[in-house]
Design an enzyme around this catalytic site. Sequence first.
Site, PDB file in Angstrom:
ATOM      1  N   CYS A  95      -8.477  89.976 -13.303  1.00 62.87           N
ATOM      2  CA  CYS A  95      -7.950  90.523 -12.045  1.00 62.87           C
ATOM      3  C   CYS A  95      -6.661  89.823 -11.431  1.00 62.87           C
ATOM      4  CB  CYS A  95      -9.216  90.279 -11.081  1.00 62.87           C
ATOM      5  SG  CYS A  95      -9.511  88.976 -10.292  1.00 62.87           S
ATOM      6  N   CYS A 106      -7.572  85.657 -10.804  1.00 59.84           N
ATOM      7  CA  CYS A 106      -7.485  85.161 -11.495  1.00 59.84           C
ATOM      8  C   CYS A 106      -5.887  85.019 -12.611  1.00 59.84           C
ATOM      9  CB  CYS A 106      -8.157  85.574 -13.066  1.00 59.84           C
ATOM     10  SG  CYS A 106      -9.979  85.071 -11.914  1.00 59.84           S
ATOM     11  N   GLU A 119     -12.944  82.935 -14.757  1.00 59.68           N
ATOM     12  CA  GLU A 119     -11.527  82.414 -15.038  1.00 59.68           C
ATOM     13  C   GLU A 119     -11.233  81.273 -14.172  1.00 59.68           C
ATOM     14  OE1 GLU A 119     -11.667  85.281 -15.394  1.00 59.68           O
ATOM     15  OE2 GLU A 119     -10.391  86.283 -15.551  1.00 59.68           O
ATOM     16  N   HIS A 163     -15.132  83.508 -10.510  1.00 57.43           N
ATOM     17  CA  HIS A 163     -15.119  84.233 -11.692  1.00 57.43           C
ATOM     18  C   HIS A 163     -15.225  83.477 -12.348  1.00 57.43           C
ATOM     19  CE1 HIS A 163     -12.732  88.510  -9.842  1.00 57.43           C
ATOM     20  NE2 HIS A 163     -13.581  87.769  -9.151  1.00 57.43           N
TER      21      HIS A 163
END
Length: 171
Positions: free
Chosen positions: A102, A105, A74, A72
């Site tokens: 999410c 993260c 991040e 992801h």
Amino acid sequence: MSGEADRPRTADHAPESWSEIDFRSMQLALEQARAAELIGEVPVGAVVVDASGELVGVGHNRVITDSDPTAHAEIVAMRRVGALLENYRMPGLRVYVTLEPCAMCAMAMIHARIEEVTYATADPKTGACGSVFDLVDDPRHNHRVRLRSGLLAAEASQMLSGFFRARRTRV
């Protein structure tokens, strides 16, 4: 544990309270989101800056590209920062991301000791910074991440909506 008055949560900010650093950082995150979209990824971008607003790391979604469910935006950005700093701890650093983090993260930011996360638009399905879950402000953690949201939300939301609209019409 600290009391209610010490909690790091901050309310969504009115546009006039955002700094030049905030705008510049979120614009860079939006550029990263565009880069993700160009390679067929969900357009989410993230940047990590220090207290003075200096760029430390960038990332965008690479889940499909890297065949990695953890890639992801991040996480990609924080991996780059960790490699640069040669440390998994990132106290004093701030993350700007175009979509609410999410659970994975959010927990990575807690473990990294990120000081603050600012996200553009909420994720009503898997958001873990207040929308569905509120992991970064859970009092059971020994570190909590200061949270801000709503900066350039319309731009981020339109980019995501357009991406998924285009995907639905291709199917």
